[in-house]
Structure formats: C-alpha cells, structure tokens
Design a protein around this motif. Structure first.
Motif, PDB file in Angstrom:
ATOM      1  N   VAL A 405       0.843  -1.214  -0.032  1.00 17.34           N
ATOM      2  CA  VAL A 405      -0.050  -0.057   0.178  1.00 17.34           C
ATOM      3  C   VAL A 405       0.906   1.299  -0.087  1.00 17.34           C
ATOM      4  CG1 VAL A 405      -1.492   1.411   1.550  1.00 17.34           C
ATOM      5  CG2 VAL A 405      -1.956  -1.124   1.153  1.00 17.34           C
ATOM      6  N   VAL A 406       1.998   1.302   0.731  1.00 16.82           N
ATOM      7  CA  VAL A 406       2.928   2.588   0.938  1.00 16.82           C
ATOM      8  C   VAL A 406       3.292   2.626  -0.459  1.00 16.82           C
ATOM      9  CG1 VAL A 406       5.107   3.448   1.793  1.00 16.82           C
ATOM     10  CG2 VAL A 406       3.442   2.269   3.417  1.00 16.82           C
ATOM     11  N   CYS A 407       3.634   1.584  -1.132  1.00 13.18           N
ATOM     12  CA  CYS A 407       4.479   1.940  -2.717  1.00 13.18           C
ATOM     13  C   CYS A 407       3.564   2.388  -3.541  1.00 13.18           C
ATOM     14  CB  CYS A 407       4.864   0.423  -3.042  1.00 13.18           C
ATOM     15  SG  CYS A 407       6.479  -0.259  -2.254  1.00 13.18           S
ATOM     16  N   GLY A 408       2.031   1.954  -3.420  1.00 14.69           N
ATOM     17  CA  GLY A 408       1.272   2.375  -4.129  1.00 14.69           C
ATOM     18  C   GLY A 408       0.757   3.802  -4.050  1.00 14.69           C
ATOM     19  N   LEU A 409       0.870   4.428  -2.940  1.00 19.03           N
ATOM     20  CA  LEU A 409       0.552   5.529  -2.390  1.00 19.03           C
ATOM     21  C   LEU A 409       1.554   6.385  -2.787  1.00 19.03           C
ATOM     22  CD1 LEU A 409      -0.621   5.304   1.192  1.00 19.03           C
ATOM     23  CD2 LEU A 409      -2.104   5.831  -0.779  1.00 19.03           C
ATOM     24  N   LEU A 410       2.917   6.249  -3.041  1.00 23.76           N
ATOM     25  CA  LEU A 410       4.028   6.730  -3.267  1.00 23.76           C
ATOM     26  C   LEU A 410       4.057   7.117  -4.835  1.00 23.76           C
ATOM     27  CD1 LEU A 410       7.125   5.436  -1.181  1.00 23.76           C
ATOM     28  CD2 LEU A 410       6.084   7.819  -1.150  1.00 23.76           C
ATOM     29  N   ARG A 411       3.507   5.871  -5.410  1.00 26.31           N
ATOM     30  CA  ARG A 411       3.149   6.029  -6.998  1.00 26.31           C
ATOM     31  C   ARG A 411       2.327   6.999  -7.488  1.00 26.31           C
ATOM     32  NH1 ARG A 411       3.373   7.392 -11.296  1.00 26.31           N
ATOM     33  NH2 ARG A 411       3.614   6.130 -13.186  1.00 26.31           N
ATOM     34  N   TRP A 412       1.170   7.195  -6.536  1.00 25.23           N
ATOM     35  CA  TRP A 412       0.123   8.231  -6.867  1.00 25.23           C
ATOM     36  C   TRP A 412       0.614   9.555  -6.602  1.00 25.23           C
ATOM     37  CZ3 TRP A 412      -3.280  10.874  -2.952  1.00 25.23           C
ATOM     38  CH2 TRP A 412      -4.175  11.215  -3.256  1.00 25.23           C
ATOM     39  N   ARG A 413       1.553   9.713  -5.709  1.00 28.88           N
ATOM     40  CA  ARG A 413       1.993  10.942  -5.131  1.00 28.88           C
ATOM     41  C   ARG A 413       3.043  11.648  -6.104  1.00 28.88           C
ATOM     42  NH1 ARG A 413      -0.764  14.350  -2.483  1.00 28.88           N
ATOM     43  NH2 ARG A 413       1.390  15.285  -1.574  1.00 28.88           N
TER      44      ARG A 413
END
Length: 828
Positions: A405-413
């Motif tokens: 989830v953290v990796c996904g959030l960083l990609r979104w940012r």
C-alpha cells in the motif's frame, strides 16, 4: 466448373452425414450462400470454425468429416460468387496484389500436388485396390484418402483466395488474420472447458493431457499441440500491433487463454516450439519496424498514427535482464516459499514495472545517494518487520500488505516532470522494504530453506534495479500514456506466464515425471523411427514411398508382434452385418485396450443391462464399460465382462464359433455425467480383453433400468455410424511420430524433397525475400517453425485438420508479398 464440382461432392457428403443429412445439407447451403456474397472474406469462414468442426466421436466418420463439408461449401459458393461478379468487381493494380506466384513457384506447387496424388494411388493399391466405404478404418483403402486430402483441400481454396487478394488485398489479409485468431480462441476455449469439466483448472499433477476438440488424438498424437503453435503467433503479433485499447485488452486475454491451453498439453514439444518460434517472430517484426522507420519516420495513416521507433539496444538488454531476473527469482522463491512466496514476488515486480519516469530526473550523484539511503531505510524497515513476524502470527502477510500500500501511495503522489531527490529516496526505501517483506512471507511459509533462496532472489532484483536507476539507458519503460500502459501490460502478462511455468514445473508432479523421462522417451522414439524405416523395402519405395495412409497397416503386419494393436472390421453374413473386434497382442492393461465406443445419454436409473449376441472360436473375454470420457481419458466407470466360449458339439467334436446371447448388469455410477455447463460426456465401450483374439458381435444393446435403449445402430445395419474407436495409451503403432519421416514413408525421397524445398523457400521468402514486409510475414514464419519443432516428435500431417492448416500456411506463404509501404501502418 470448380463451383459445380465442389458443390456436387459437398452435397453428396452432406446428404450422407450420419447425424442428419437434411440438417447438414441446409448448413452446407447456408455456408455456400454466405461465401458467394462475401467471397473475399472466406478465409474467416474456413479458419474460424476449423478447431471445432470435427464430430467423429458422434458420427463415426474418420475418412470424411465436417471440415470437408466446410471447404467444399466455401469453394463452391465463393467461386460461384466470383463467377457472377458478386462483391468487388475491379481487380487491384498488379503492384497492390497480395498473392503472386512466379512460374517456378507454381511448378513447385503442381509437383507437390502430383506427389501427393501419386502417394494416394500407391496407398490405395497397397491396401488391395479401390473400395469405397463411408466408415473404413486405418487399415483399409479409404485411409489413403484421409491421409492425403489435406493438400487438395488447401489447393481447392487457393485460386479463390488468389483472386480475393488481387481484388481487395487488405480485406483479405484481415480476414485471414481474424480467422486464425478466432480458430485459436475456439481451440483454447475447448481446452479450458475440458480442464474445468474433467479435471481441475489448476490441477497439474493428474495424468491428464488436454485434447480439446481434436478427435484425431483418439489414438494419440499431437493435433492440439500443432494447432496451437500454428495459430498462437498470429494472436501474439496482433496483440503487439493493435492500437485500440479495447482490442488490446481482448487480445491480451486471448493470448493468456491460449498460453494456458499450451501449458495443459504437458507437451515438451510445445514448450520447446513456442520460444523457438516466437523469438524469430519478434526479431522479424522488429526488423520490419526498423525498415519502416528508416523509410519515413513521420509516416502516418488514418487511425494508425506515427510509426514508433524500436527500443534502443541497451533498453532491450535491460528488458531481457528484467525477464531473466524475474525467472530466476521465481524459481528461487517458489522452491521454498511456494505459491504464497511467488504471489508476493509478483507484487514486487508490479511495483517495479510502475516506477515513474520522474525518478531519473535528478542527477546521477543524487540518484546514487537516494539509492544508498533508500536501501538502508528499506533494510531497517525489513528488519523490524521480520522481528514482528517472529513475534506475531500472520504478521508477515499484514506487513507485506502495508508495504504494498505504501508503494502504491508513493506512486500516486508522483509529480511528472519534477526532479525530487527526496521522493526518489522514499520510493527506493518503500520498494526495498517490499522486497524484504517478500522474503519474510517466504520465510514464514517455508522456513529456513525458503529464507535463503528468497534472499538470493532479493539480491538479484535489488542489483538489477540499482543498475537501471543509475543508468537510465537500461530502463525499457520510458514511454508514457497509452503506449506505456501497453508495454507494462505486456510485461505483466509475461510475468504471469513465467509464474505459471515455474508453478507447473515445481508444483505439477505429472510434468516433473515427464521431464525426468525425456532421455528414455527419446531412445524409445529413435527406436520407433528405425523400426518404421525398416518397413520400407527396395529402391522404389524409398524413392516414391509406400503410399498414403499405409503406416498403421505396415506396422501391424511387419512390425514387432508384441506391439500389434487391436482392430475392427465390419463383416456381412447373408443379409446381416456384424462387427469383428480383435484385441491387440501387446499388454492389455486397463488403459491399453482397443475400444469401440459410442456416446450415450447418461442413465438415471441405478442399474443398466448389456445384452449382446457374440461368438468366438476360442475362449476370450469381452469387456463392457460405461464411463465419463472426453476422448481417451476415462473416469467414474462401471465395467464388467463376459466370457465368450465356442460351443462344443454334442458328438464331442472340435468346438465351433456359434452365436450366443449374453446378458449382464452394470451399476450406474453416482453423478454420472454431471450437470449444467460442465456436464461430462458419457460413453459406452466394448473391448476384447484377451490378446490377439477375435470376437464377432452381431447385436449389442444397452438398456437403462426401465428398459429404455441407450444405444443406436446396435445391429450395425448402418455400418459404423455413431460408433467410434480409441487406443487410450498404446500410441506408437498408430503414428510414425515424425512429420518428415511420415512424408518419406508415404511419398518417398521425391515427396520429402519437394515438401522440404517448399518449406525452406517459404521461410526464406518471408524472412529476407519479397514477402518479408507483409504484415503477417513474421507470424507465418513463427507458425511454420513451430510446426517443424512439434513435427520433430509427431507426425502431425496424418491429422487432417492439422495437415490442412499447414498446407494452407505454406501455400499462402509461397505467394504472400507486401504492397509498397505495407510495413508502415502495421508497425505500431
């Protein structure tokens, strides 16, 4: 004249169709009418249903089949439409015509046809002379027709398709490609249904090889294998070149479905053929793209767009390194971590493939710092996660989910176009944490062995990412927008396929067993080839062959006695017909008996009765079965036998074979046939259980508990209509098991030389010759290479539909050529 000739033959065949002559004639006329109206699109009509137009298990036909009806209807209707000027009326200029045959090529095609015709004549003569029959088997004269008809059916279509390619070359090409892709879809769906109905979709340990809708595999062989390797390249090429998002998604699904069908064949030939065929196809397609870009980098066509520049060599090297690293990591992780570790590894790779382009905007020094700091932070987070997983049950999975989830959030940012050194550090730290979490999942599931193999995978992937982050030239995913999504989707599909292969090899006991016995199987195959060549006698047979369709009979009469197979003949005595059924002389274990079968409606009563009138000159066993059977694999059976004895005369003389009735009861297995969409076919089978003994059967009936008959044509007065046969496991005597040696046996060195010349000419022509820039040229080359690889281990051509498809591709490839500029709009 061509229309009338094919119409006469086709309607005669349709009228004699064993299931319903009226329905067959009606369908034949419908196809002929459709072909007359749209004769340019007839490749679609012929090829799309090719995989599923064989009904031999229901009809009993093997010499003639539904493919013959389809081809004759298309040739008759298409030629009639062309003759009356239906459809396009103006021929394209010579430089735009899609098929062109030089005089030398035409002479070669005629020589191929003459060799096949001579092989047909020799086969009929070797079988004792011409004797027509609707239901003859592999030993009789009509088997020569079955084995040699493929090239003549292909040649019957060729003049019509040459005109179609001259009138509307692009539409003809689209119809050809669409027909081959739809044929692949039909074959793959049939394989998927078979796996779901008869075994399990993810069952890779059972001794069950997919046969799909190819009845030709009732005595073994590789018909499905050959069909898949000849049609899959066209789907892959279409997938790589389509620009429509919806079409891309659908074609990606088709390729994945076909890949599943290929895996479930458990065929080492298919596993070898696909890379050997697809790699040259990709290289040829890439060469087409480079030539197109060199001609005009800015060329466009409506709805197609600019030709895309191929990836630089270092980017290709990076892509290959990613594939190799993932394959190695998959093997390492799956060895100890099982399916859970493999799924965790897939998540790691998905995050890697989604890395944003902004990571490469900071300078090299900043990227080095971010990489080192990110690796340190990821290691610290991984260590804390490992400690937590040791203390709290199931924490390994929760920790992995949080890291994902953290990796996904960083990609979104991500902020495209903006250099952010701290963002690069955060992305690297999160990814290394996820990589460590993958190790923790594998360790939690598999223990210490999984830990160290997963650490090795971590080092391989971590090293790869470090090189690609520091040197952007090795990063292959530079494109953005729809093209970038396409690239990533293709890579994800490739990762899934790699996972499937690793899981199949590591988790499927059946494939491991097959892989472990390849040396023994190879020695057995070589001995079989040597024994087959010894059946050819004298210079004439070596030069011209022994004749079409004569291998089975030759092997039976001249091969090793201990490998003689069972057989059947329809005989008459007065006005009555009866079946003469013989057992093979090899080991007659439960799976190796020669069976006469008929598909029946599943009985609903607790018991069934078999009533048979039979005779035999010696004491012998006659076996009866009611089983769930798709083609050669049986299950959920009820079986019993009767002991057939000759009658001793009252004066004590020699026993004589007299007709005697037998009546036995069979119990109905529970849930026989199942229900719904995945209902399984139910078959009644008869087999001789005594080696080398003949039993005559005058009448046979199968009745359910209410007395309702479940068999048709039990008195054989309609010859062998509705009756089929199979040899479930004893396959070598039915095939030469090598396509080239099969041609040598049937047509001699002359036929083999002609076919080899045509084959090499097609490959050269479509790789470096005039046809190399045709949009479908790379797929043609891949299909023919795949055929040769699978054909090195199986005859293939002795399956009519496979031979028909092969000859179609080869004959079309001999004349296929690109129009000027053809490569430009097809190199997306």
């Amino acid at each position: 004249m061509a229309s009338l000739l094919c119409g006469t033959v086709g309607l005669e065949l349709a009228w004699h169709h064993p299931l319903s002559g009226l329905v067959a004639v009606a369908l034949w006329l419908a196809v002929a009418l459709m072909s007359a109206v749209a004769w340019v699109q007839t490749p679609l009509f012929v090829l799309a249903p090719l995989a599923v137009c064989g009904l031999a298990p229901l009809t009993g036909w093997i010499t003639f089949e539904e493919m013959d009806l389809l081809v004759t209807a298309v040739v008759s209707g298409g030629n009639l439409g062309f003759a009356f000027g239906l459809g396009p009326r103006e021929r394209a200029p010579a430089w735009r015509q899609g098929l062109a045959y030089p005089a030398a090529t035409s002479a070669l095609v005629l020589a191929l046809a003459a060799s096949a015709l001579h092989g047909l004549w020799r086969g009929v003569q070797d079988a004792g002379g011409w004797q027509f029959g609707w239901f003859q088997g592999y030993h009789e004269p009509m088997n020569a027709v079955r084995n040699s008809k493929a090239i003549f059916l292909a040649l019957a279509l060729l003049p019509l398709w040459v005109e179609a390619a001259r009138m509307q070359p692009r539409r003809f090409t689209r119809a050809l490609r669409g027909g081959l892709v739809l044929a692949l879809v039909a074959a793959a769906l049939a394989a998927l249904w078979e796996r779901a109905a008869y075994t399990a979709l993810l069952d890779f340990s059972s001794d069950y090889r997919t046969t799909g809708s190819f009845w030709e595999m009732h005595v073994g062989g590789a018909a499905l294998d050959g069909f898949l390797v000849m049609t899959l390249p066209f789907a892959v090429l279409t997938l790589l070149r389509t620009r429509s998002p919806a079409y891309f998604v659908s074609m990606l699904g088709v390729v994945l479905l076909a890949a599943y069908a290929c895996l479930t064949t458990f065929s080492r030939g298919v596993y070898l053929a696909l890379p050997l065929a697809l790699v040259p196809m990709l290289l040829l397609a890439d060469a087409q793209r480079r030539r197109s870009h060199a001609v005009d980098p800015e060329s466009t066509q409506a709805g197609v767009g600019t030709v895309a520049l191929p990836l630089p060599r270092l980017a290709k090297l990076g892509a290959l390194a990613m594939a190799a690293a993932f394959a190695l990591a998959s093997v390492l992780v799956f060895t100890g971590g099982g399916y859970r570790g493999l799924i965790a590894l897939l998540g790691v790779m998905l995050v890697l493939l989604s890395m944003p382009a902004s990571l490469w905007l900071p300078g090299v020094g900043l990227r080095v710092t971010a990489l080192m700091l990110g690796a340190l932070l990821g290691a610290l987070a991984g260590g804390a996660s490992w400690a937590l997983s040791m203390a709290v049950p199931k924490a390994a999975y929760v920790n992995y989910a949080v890291a994902l989830v953290v990796c996904g959030l960083l990609r979104w940012r991500d902020k495209p176009g903006l250099a952010q050194p701290f963002y690069v550090t955060a992305v690297c730290a999160a990814w290394f944490w996820l990589l460590a979490s993958m190790v923790i999942v594998a360790d939690y599931w598999g223990g210490t062995p999984a830990r160290w193999t997963s650490v090795a995978a971590l080092l391989a992937l971590g090293g790869l990412w470090s090189v690609q982050l520091l040197d952007a030239r090795f990063w292959p995913l530079r494109s953005t927008g729809y093209r970038g999504l396409r690239q990533r989707a293709l890579l994800v599909a490739g990762l899934v396929l790699v996972m499937a292969v690793v899981a199949l090899l590591g988790g499927g006991a059946y494939l491991r067993d097959r892989a472990a016995t390849w040396k023994e199987d190879g020695r057995l195959r070589i001995a079989h080839w040597q024994a087959g060549l010894q059946l050819m006698h004298g210079p004439e047979q070596w030069l011209l062959g022994k004749g079409a369709g004569r291998f089975v009979a030759s092997h039976f009469y001249e091969g090793p006695i201990q490998s003689h197979i069972g057989d059947y003949r329809l005989r008459t005595e007065g006005d009555e017909s009866f079946l003469a059924l013989t057992g093979g002389k090899h080991s007659l274990s439960y799976g190796e008996m020669f069976r006469i079968t008929q598909r029946i409606e599943a009985p609903t009563t607790p018991t069934m009765r078999v009533r048979v009138l039979a005779r035999s000159g010696v004491e012998s066993d006659l076996r009866f079965e009611v089983c769930e059977r798709h083609l050669i694999y049986i299950g959920n059976c009820s079986d019993r036998g009767v002991h057939v004895k000759p009658v001793v005369p009252s004066d004590g003389g020699e026993p004589v074979a007299l007709w005697q009735p037998y009546d036995i009861e069979l119990k109905t297995p529970s849930d026989l046939g199942g229900s719904g969409l995945l209902s399984r076919a139910v078959t009644f089978s008869m087999a001789v259980g005594t080696p080398g003994v003949r039993i005559d059967i005058a009448r046979v009936a199968l009745l359910d508990g209410t007395g309702r008959p479940l068999l048709v044509n039990g008195d054989f007065n309609r010859e062998m209509a509705h009756w089929f046969f199979s040899s479930d496991k004893h396959h070598l005597p039915w095939h030469f098991k090598n396509a080239a040696l099969h041609v040598l046996f049937e047509q001699g060195l002359v036929g083999l030389a002609l076919l080899g010349t045509a084959y090499v000419l097609v490959l050269v022509r479509l790789s470096v010759g005039r046809g190399r820039d045709h949009p479908l040229a790379p797929a043609f080359v891949a299909a023919l290479i795949g055929f040769a690889v699978v054909g090195a281990f199986d005859s293939l051509i002795d399956a009519s539909r496979i031979g028909f498809l092969f000859f179609l591709l080869m004959l079309l490839g001999l004349g296929l050529r690109a129009m000027p500029g053809e490569g430009l709009p097809r190199s997306a």
